[in-house]
Design an enzyme around this catalytic site. Structure first.
Site, PDB file in Angstrom:
ATOM      1  N   LEU A  37      32.531  40.709  34.126  1.00  0.00           N
ATOM      2  CA  LEU A  37      31.949  41.893  34.767  1.00  0.00           C
ATOM      3  C   LEU A  37      30.686  41.522  35.528  1.00  0.00           C
ATOM      4  CD1 LEU A  37      32.182  44.689  32.007  1.00  0.00           C
ATOM      5  CD2 LEU A  37      33.773  44.186  33.843  1.00  0.00           C
ATOM      6  N   CYS A  95      38.603  44.907  42.204  1.00  0.00           N
ATOM      7  CA  CYS A  95      37.717  44.522  41.101  1.00  0.00           C
ATOM      8  C   CYS A  95      36.284  45.036  41.181  1.00  0.00           C
ATOM      9  CB  CYS A  95      37.688  43.007  40.980  1.00  0.00           C
ATOM     10  SG  CYS A  95      39.216  42.381  40.282  1.00  0.00           S
ATOM     11  N   LYS A 136      35.582  48.803  40.291  1.00  0.00           N
ATOM     12  CA  LYS A 136      36.039  49.072  38.914  1.00  0.00           C
ATOM     13  C   LYS A 136      35.123  48.384  37.892  1.00  0.00           C
ATOM     14  CE  LYS A 136      39.831  46.726  37.744  1.00  0.00           C
ATOM     15  NZ  LYS A 136      39.734  45.788  36.628  1.00  0.00           N
ATOM     16  N   PHE A 182      41.746  44.832  52.422  1.00  0.00           N
ATOM     17  CA  PHE A 182      40.329  44.896  52.027  1.00  0.00           C
ATOM     18  C   PHE A 182      39.565  43.637  52.408  1.00  0.00           C
ATOM     19  CE2 PHE A 182      39.385  42.260  48.275  1.00  0.00           C
ATOM     20  CZ  PHE A 182      40.653  41.855  47.878  1.00  0.00           C
TER      21      PHE A 182
HETATM   22  C1  UDX Z   1      44.769  42.401  37.010  1.00  0.00           C
HETATM   23  C2  UDX Z   1      44.122  43.383  36.062  1.00  0.00           C
HETATM   24  O1  UDX Z   1      44.802  44.558  36.186  1.00  0.00           O
HETATM   25  C3  UDX Z   1      42.679  43.685  36.372  1.00  0.00           C
HETATM   26  O2  UDX Z   1      42.104  44.359  35.313  1.00  0.00           O
HETATM   27  C4  UDX Z   1      41.912  42.445  36.588  1.00  0.00           C
HETATM   28  O3  UDX Z   1      40.615  42.788  36.981  1.00  0.00           O
HETATM   29  C5  UDX Z   1      42.592  41.569  37.557  1.00  0.00           C
HETATM   30  O4  UDX Z   1      43.919  41.331  37.131  1.00  0.00           O
HETATM   31  P1  UDX Z   1      46.110  42.697  39.254  1.00  0.00           P
HETATM   32  O5  UDX Z   1      46.947  41.542  38.830  1.00  0.00           O
HETATM   33  O6  UDX Z   1      45.471  42.653  40.588  1.00  0.00           O
HETATM   34  O7  UDX Z   1      44.921  42.981  38.251  1.00  0.00           O
HETATM   35  O8  UDX Z   1      46.882  44.051  39.037  1.00  0.00           O
HETATM   36  P2  UDX Z   1      48.330  44.435  39.537  1.00  0.00           P
HETATM   37  O9  UDX Z   1      48.681  43.697  40.774  1.00  0.00           O
HETATM   38  O10 UDX Z   1      48.382  45.917  39.517  1.00  0.00           O
HETATM   39  O11 UDX Z   1      49.270  43.830  38.390  1.00  0.00           O
HETATM   40  C6  UDX Z   1      49.443  44.368  37.141  1.00  0.00           C
HETATM   41  C7  UDX Z   1      50.947  44.330  36.832  1.00  0.00           C
HETATM   42  O12 UDX Z   1      51.154  44.701  35.473  1.00  0.00           O
HETATM   43  C8  UDX Z   1      51.782  45.277  37.688  1.00  0.00           C
HETATM   44  O13 UDX Z   1      52.792  44.548  38.360  1.00  0.00           O
HETATM   45  C9  UDX Z   1      52.377  46.267  36.667  1.00  0.00           C
HETATM   46  O14 UDX Z   1      53.676  46.688  37.009  1.00  0.00           O
HETATM   47  C10 UDX Z   1      52.349  45.436  35.402  1.00  0.00           C
HETATM   48  N1  UDX Z   1      52.353  46.222  34.161  1.00  0.00           N
HETATM   49  C11 UDX Z   1      51.497  47.256  33.990  1.00  0.00           C
HETATM   50  C12 UDX Z   1      53.237  45.882  33.149  1.00  0.00           C
HETATM   51  O15 UDX Z   1      54.055  44.968  33.303  1.00  0.00           O
HETATM   52  N2  UDX Z   1      53.212  46.593  31.978  1.00  0.00           N
HETATM   53  C13 UDX Z   1      52.377  47.653  31.797  1.00  0.00           C
HETATM   54  O16 UDX Z   1      52.402  48.268  30.751  1.00  0.00           O
HETATM   55  C14 UDX Z   1      51.478  47.985  32.836  1.00  0.00           C
HETATM   56  C1  UDX Z   2      36.524  39.213  43.674  1.00  0.00           C
HETATM   57  C2  UDX Z   2      35.771  37.993  43.121  1.00  0.00           C
HETATM   58  O1  UDX Z   2      35.325  37.182  44.219  1.00  0.00           O
HETATM   59  C3  UDX Z   2      36.684  37.179  42.209  1.00  0.00           C
HETATM   60  O2  UDX Z   2      35.962  36.110  41.616  1.00  0.00           O
HETATM   61  C4  UDX Z   2      37.243  38.101  41.116  1.00  0.00           C
HETATM   62  O3  UDX Z   2      38.148  37.388  40.303  1.00  0.00           O
HETATM   63  C5  UDX Z   2      37.931  39.296  41.721  1.00  0.00           C
HETATM   64  O4  UDX Z   2      37.032  39.989  42.600  1.00  0.00           O
HETATM   65  P1  UDX Z   2      38.288  39.611  45.608  1.00  0.00           P
HETATM   66  O5  UDX Z   2      37.948  41.050  45.421  1.00  0.00           O
HETATM   67  O6  UDX Z   2      39.719  39.202  45.593  1.00  0.00           O
HETATM   68  O7  UDX Z   2      37.571  38.732  44.481  1.00  0.00           O
HETATM   69  O8  UDX Z   2      37.672  39.081  47.007  1.00  0.00           O
HETATM   70  P2  UDX Z   2      36.207  38.706  47.489  1.00  0.00           P
HETATM   71  O9  UDX Z   2      36.322  37.516  48.356  1.00  0.00           O
HETATM   72  O10 UDX Z   2      35.237  38.625  46.404  1.00  0.00           O
HETATM   73  O11 UDX Z   2      35.827  39.915  48.456  1.00  0.00           O
HETATM   74  C6  UDX Z   2      35.561  41.223  47.964  1.00  0.00           C
HETATM   75  C7  UDX Z   2      35.116  42.126  49.097  1.00  0.00           C
HETATM   76  O12 UDX Z   2      33.820  41.768  49.558  1.00  0.00           O
HETATM   77  C8  UDX Z   2      36.023  42.080  50.332  1.00  0.00           C
HETATM   78  O13 UDX Z   2      36.179  43.384  50.830  1.00  0.00           O
HETATM   79  C9  UDX Z   2      35.247  41.220  51.294  1.00  0.00           C
HETATM   80  O14 UDX Z   2      35.573  41.463  52.629  1.00  0.00           O
HETATM   81  C10 UDX Z   2      33.818  41.638  50.968  1.00  0.00           C
HETATM   82  N1  UDX Z   2      32.785  40.647  51.339  1.00  0.00           N
HETATM   83  C11 UDX Z   2      32.787  39.419  50.764  1.00  0.00           C
HETATM   84  C12 UDX Z   2      31.782  40.999  52.227  1.00  0.00           C
HETATM   85  O15 UDX Z   2      31.741  42.123  52.746  1.00  0.00           O
HETATM   86  N2  UDX Z   2      30.795  40.081  52.521  1.00  0.00           N
HETATM   87  C13 UDX Z   2      30.767  38.838  51.967  1.00  0.00           C
HETATM   88  O16 UDX Z   2      29.844  38.066  52.277  1.00  0.00           O
HETATM   89  C14 UDX Z   2      31.804  38.491  51.065  1.00  0.00           C
END
Ligand code: UDX
Ligand code: UDX
Length: 469
Positions: A219, A274, A277, A336
């Site tokens: 976090l 992420c 949240k 995003f």
């Molecule tokens: C995951 C976690 O959800 C999040 O908390 C963490 O911060 C990053 O990793 P992500 O993999 O991006 O996020 O989520 P998502 O792409 O929504 O994948 C979760 C999968 O779990 C989905 O495909 C969903 O169908 C599946 N799922 C959900 C199960 O198989 N069983 C369940 O009971 C609920």
């Molecule tokens: C983030 C963390 O980087 C990763 O370590 C964690 O596991 C999941 O959350 P992600 O959300 O996939 O990863 O992408 P990230 O590259 O961190 O970008 C997040 C957002 O910030 C995007 O919308 C990106 O465009 C924005 N961003 C990033 C900026 O606006 N400015 C920057 O300098 C960097």
């Protein structure tokens, strides 16, 4: 040889298991997901997520030691596995206590109960989803109060991959973090997972901590990253009011090794599944622990992000003579961030929604994220034209807003685009990726983030004057 199961084949579970199976041919890796469509896609040539390099990794291991299953196999899979990664989603709660802030753990808890029901032998259970601190303890409690006498070791192994660079991040991580209980069995479980990652990650990059530190670190890492973006975005607003240039400021401060150059790109705002949240989660935990000042401090990172998005739209309205009604606006980008098809919490869609409120006529353009955008926009999707080709999207438009930093958008023929647009033509670069001077010389009125606008006319009520041609 270990039997490794991952429950949840999403953005995190899928790529992580693909890389583990690539580097550990001695282990068998199985993924299971309740979403049958997703599983079918994992088995096909059209993977369910777009991620550079993912297909190549999947193709190495799929059918060899990487397999995908739908939920009806869950009982046998749980029983088969020695190690279970849980990577189901943990969205922000939308109801009841902590709504809008706390993490919704219903999927996690349901998964823990399934494990309990179907396991006939000891297992290592690994939290891969980001979870509130002390969830592992709650899970341990649920799991270990079983009548079967089966031992479960719950570990935290948060994933730090960023979308768009997931494979690179997994192949060559800055660190792998593994948290476990300080008991003999807990430490044995930690060592098993250390050994798993050591198949390709140098040992010195594998950090082991206690469970709570590991959960909290995830976090905090995201909160710190997001905080840097909000900090530079706050400064971008100040730059637009003065004659400072946010990129020059970011460079000047980033060369200080104590500050460092990363995550200082001012933008229309951060998105992704992420940051928001996890910060909400941190805020909620702080409040729950009676620390309102700590909660308020982190909440401000989110408020600044909302302000930046709103400010971007307000700048558009203001620059375009206070009315967008009926004007065609091409939005370049829905994802995003670049190199992903993911639109969760995308600032592009937040801007899109606000522009629809202004009754603008929106053409949304993105190389990989249009399908997800259509789903995320829900009922509003009918009011948006989804157009993959940027030339077509910009045809007849009054303005372009660049909302995702796809390299593709920097390589377009902007003279051709300008010629096809309504004039005066506006371009709002929410990612500062375009050549602003060149655009201005073509004839565009250019509005970067955190820099003076370049306009061909004088806005009486706006700070900046006409810039020389
Ligand atoms: C995951 C976690 O959800 C999040 O908390 C963490 O911060 C990053 O990793 P992500 O993999 O991006 O996020 O989520 P998502 O792409 O929504 O994948 C979760 C999968 O779990 C989905 O495909 C969903 O169908 C599946 N799922 C959900 C199960 O198989 N069983 C369940 O009971 C609920
Ligand atoms: C983030 C963390 O980087 C990763 O370590 C964690 O596991 C999941 O959350 P992600 O959300 O996939 O990863 O992408 P990230 O590259 O961190 O970008 C997040 C957002 O910030 C995007 O919308 C990106 O465009 C924005 N961003 C990033 C900026 O606006 N400015 C920057 O300098 C960097």
């Amino acid at each position: 040889m270990s039997n490794i199961l991952c429950i949840g084949a999403g953005y995190v579970g899928g790529p992580t298991m693909a890389v583990i199976s690539k580097h550990c041919p001695q282990h068998e890796v199985r993924l299971v997901d309740i979403n049958a469509e997703r599983i079918a896609a994992w088995k096909s040539d059209q993977l369910p997520i777009y991620e550079p390099g993912l297909k190549e990794v999947v193709e190495i291991a799929r059918g060899r030691n990487l397999f995908f299953y739908t939920a009806e196999h869950i009982a046998e899979l749980i029983n088969w596995a020695d190690i279970i990664f849980v990577s189901v989603n943990t969205p922000t709660k939308t109801f009841g206590m902590g709504a809008g802030r706390a993490a919704d753990l219903q999927f996690w808890e349901k998964t823990a109960r399934q494990i309990l029901e179907h396991a006939n032998g000891p297992k290592i259970i690994i939290e891969k989803s980001t979870l509130p601190v002390r969830t592992a303890e709650a899970m341990s409690n649920i799991l270990n109060t079983n009548a079967k006498g089966v031992n479960f070791d719950v570990l935290s192994n948060p994933e730090f991959l960023a979308e768009g660079s997931a494979i690179k991040d997994l192949e060559n991580p800055d660190r792998v973090l593994i948290g476990g209980h300080n008991t003999e069995s807990g430490q044995r479980a930690v060592q098993t997972i250390v050994d798993l990652y050591a198949n390709w990650v140098p040992r010195e990059r594998i950090i082991t901590t206690n469970l709570w530190s590991s959960e909290l670190s995830k976090l905090v890492a995201n909160a710190f990253l997001a905080q840097r973006i909000s900090s530079i975005n706050a400064i971008s607003a100040l730059c637009e009011k003065t004659e400072a240039d946010v990129e020059e400021v970011a460079y000047a401060i980033g060369t200080d090794t104590r500050i460092g150059p990363h995550f200082l790109r001012a933008s229309v705002g951060f998105g992704g599944s992420c940051f928001r949240k996890d910060i909400l989660n941190l805020v909620y935990i702080s409040e729950q622990q009676g620390l309102p000042e700590v909660a308020a401090y982190w909440e401000q990172v989110l408020k600044m992000n909302e302000y930046q998005e709103a400010r971007f739209v307000a700048n558009m309205v203001h620059a375009m003579f206070n009315s967008l009604s009926g004007k065609r606006i091409a939005l370049f980008g829905a994802a995003f961030k670049a190199n992903t098809s993911d639109t969760r919490e995308s600032p592009a869609l937040a801007v899109c929604r606000e522009l629809l409120e202004e009754r603008a006529d929106i053409a949304l353009c993105d190389p990989h994220a249009l399908e997800n955008a259509r789903q995320d926009l829900g009922g509003l999707a009918d009011q948006v034209a989804f157009i993959q080709d940027p030339y077509q999207a910009a045809d007849g438009a009054h303005a372009i807003a660049v909302l995702t930093e796809w390299t593709h958008f920097t390589e377009l023929d902007y003279q051709r685009i300008y010629d096809s647009m309504a004039h005066p033509a506006f371009i709002f670069d929410g990612r500062n990726i375009l050549d602003h001077q060149a655009l201005f010389e073509i004839g565009f009125n250019v509005y970067p983030i955190g820099k003076a606008p370049m306009q061909h006319f004088n806005h009486n009520d706006q700070g900046a004057g006409v810039l020389p041609k």
